[in-house]
Design an enzyme around this catalytic site. Structure first.
Site, PDB file in Angstrom:
ATOM      1  N   HIS A  28      46.991  26.068  -2.696  1.00  0.00           N
ATOM      2  CA  HIS A  28      45.803  25.818  -1.864  1.00  0.00           C
ATOM      3  C   HIS A  28      44.648  26.723  -2.272  1.00  0.00           C
ATOM      4  O   HIS A  28      44.818  27.676  -3.026  1.00  0.00           O
ATOM      5  CB  HIS A  28      46.121  26.069  -0.382  1.00  0.00           C
ATOM      6  CG  HIS A  28      47.281  25.287   0.124  1.00  0.00           C
ATOM      7  ND1 HIS A  28      48.086  25.705   1.163  1.00  0.00           N
ATOM      8  CD2 HIS A  28      47.806  24.097  -0.279  1.00  0.00           C
ATOM      9  CE1 HIS A  28      49.033  24.820   1.393  1.00  0.00           C
ATOM     10  NE2 HIS A  28      48.890  23.843   0.528  1.00  0.00           N
ATOM     11  N   HIS A  30      60.191  20.115   6.927  1.00  0.00           N
ATOM     12  CA  HIS A  30      59.285  19.958   5.790  1.00  0.00           C
ATOM     13  C   HIS A  30      59.655  18.706   5.019  1.00  0.00           C
ATOM     14  O   HIS A  30      60.831  18.437   4.776  1.00  0.00           O
ATOM     15  CB  HIS A  30      59.343  21.175   4.865  1.00  0.00           C
ATOM     16  CG  HIS A  30      58.302  21.151   3.789  1.00  0.00           C
ATOM     17  ND1 HIS A  30      58.475  20.462   2.610  1.00  0.00           N
ATOM     18  CD2 HIS A  30      57.056  21.709   3.729  1.00  0.00           C
ATOM     19  CE1 HIS A  30      57.389  20.620   1.853  1.00  0.00           C
ATOM     20  NE2 HIS A  30      56.518  21.358   2.507  1.00  0.00           N
TER      21      HIS A  30
END
Length: 423
Positions: free
Chosen positions: A106, A172
């Site tokens: 990110h 997840h």
């Protein structure tokens, strides 16, 4: 009236009883605790699983690194980080502490986001550094992953005397569960290492799914990375729909994480209800800031929606698409099928940035019509990515009924990232 998290607000939606087949909610949302968040965290630190106490680990150490999650994760670091720092400095006041933000692939966390995450005092007083996965000067090679990829990690973490991490555990969509070993890979790994681990072959594995860690090839690499990094201690919390701590697990990087995963699985496991239309969200802020992250919530809907059905994804996406490679590859594709077939033929060592998210979105778009509900994102961006846009939920539901018929069966998953949908 069903409440759906949206950015920092809540949307209230109505589904006619004749259409509504069920609502899938994690038991974590209604899990009640009588203790304060601070008490829960301290109790976990006082009773570490498979490890010495944190205080014993920091004795006689000159320096240490605490890995923490970035701005895309709702880890309540304003609660956990002060407790960790206080306990460490109580036994070793002079230890040099670096807080390393595990950004993975990110963008860096901004100062404003740090203040929102840690509180102003910690940001102003502590040494906080963003991991940058493409900065070769800050990276070092520590071996080869079981999958064959190079294991390249942040030098700060590798060269410190003591490495610990904080995080949270939730389902997840390809690592099985978040938390634990994920603070290392992808958290502080190089772009090359992340891409090797997130290759199309692994993403395509039936074991690389929500709630599965056994025989999960992605999890296997991550565990190895945590071992090679000498991650000595973890503090992982479990949170409810209000992002409040309901449990915490501390200690050994594998054993404490596995105990946390068991607890989360007990709360988050829901039985699927097949429907023509599945409505879901990304649990609101911070996970619904962009389209990239919103793919996670879509995977919950994917498991319960009939093939050829409609997924209504409620996500603010106020931060846009979330990744240039992600956007460009999806928007430039002729159609999702062509994109999916192309990615499945990419060799493990030729993975491109964001390929995993592209692959999963293409898989979903190949089988379902996705309608994105947001009034905070450019509609053309959504439409360019082979999805439909609706400014309001009511508009999206009308579109879905036009596609599947007025008698279409509907299932609602108020928070798609909080559940493990199983047969």
């Amino acid at each position: 009236m069903i409440k759906i998290p949206y950015s920092t607000k809540t949307l209230k939606i109505n589904i006619d009883n004749k259409n509504l087949k069920g609502i899938l909610i994690s038991k974590a949302h209604n899990y009640k605790v009588n203790e304060s968040q601070e008490y829960i965290v301290n109790r976990a630190l006082d009773n570490p699983i498979g490890s010495e106490r944190l205080e014993d680990l920091v004795k006689n150490k000159n320096n240490m690194v605490i890995i923490t999650s970035d701005h895309t994760r709702p880890v309540p670091s304003n609660i956990t980080m002060p407790i960790l720092l206080n306990r460490i400095r109580k036994v070793n006041p002079s230890i040099d502490i670096t807080i390393l933000i595990a950004t993975g692939f990110h963008r860096p966390t901004t100062r404003e986001e740090m203040i929102n995450k840690f509180g102003r005092e910690i940001v102003e007083k502590e040494k906080i550094i963003n991991h940058v996965s493409t900065d070769k000067n800050d990276l070092t090679n520590v071996g080869v992953l079981p999958s064959g990829g190079q294991l390249i990690l942040n030098k700060l973490a590798i060269n410190t005397e003591l490495l610990i991490s904080e995080g949270f555990i939730e389902p997840h969509f390809f690592a099985g569960f978040s938390g634990g070993r994920k603070s290392i890979l992808p958290g502080i790994a190089s772009a090359e290492t992340i891409m090797a681990n997130h290759c199309s072959e692994f993403i395509n594995s039936n074991q690389a799914r929500t709630g599965i860690i056994e025989d999960n090839p992605i999890h296997r690499d991550m565990l190895y990375a945590a071992e090679k990094a000498k991650l000595a201690f973890i503090l992982n919390v479990v949170i409810d729909a209000d992002k409040k701590i309901i449990n915490a697990f501390a200690g050994d990087r594998r054993l404490a994480h596995e105990e946390g995963c068991k607890f989360v699985m007990e709360l988050s496991s829901v039985k699927k209800i097949e429907a023509d239309i599945a409505i879901t969200s990304n649990g609101g802020y911070p996970l619904d800031q962009n389209i990239y992250q919103a793919v996670k919530g879509m995977t919950a809907a994917e498991t319960t929606c009939r093939k050829g059905g409609v997924i209504i994804m409620i996500a603010a996406c106020n931060d846009g698409h979330g990744g240039k490679s992600f956007y460009d590859n999806v928007s430039n594709a002729k159609n999702p099928r062509e994109l999916l077939e192309r990615i499945l033929n990419v060799p493990r060592n030729k993975t491109i940035p964001d390929q995993w998210e592209i692959q999963i979105l293409a898989r979903i778009l190949n089988d379902y019509t996705v309608i994105m509900v947001t009034d905070l994102c450019d509609p053309s961006m959504i439409e360019n990515m082979h999805m439909k846009h609706a400014k309001t939920f009511e508009e999206a539901l009308k579109m879905a009924y036009n596609i599947k018929g007025e008698k279409a069966e509907v299932v609602v998953i108020p928070d798609g990232v909080s559940v493990v949908v199983s047969d």
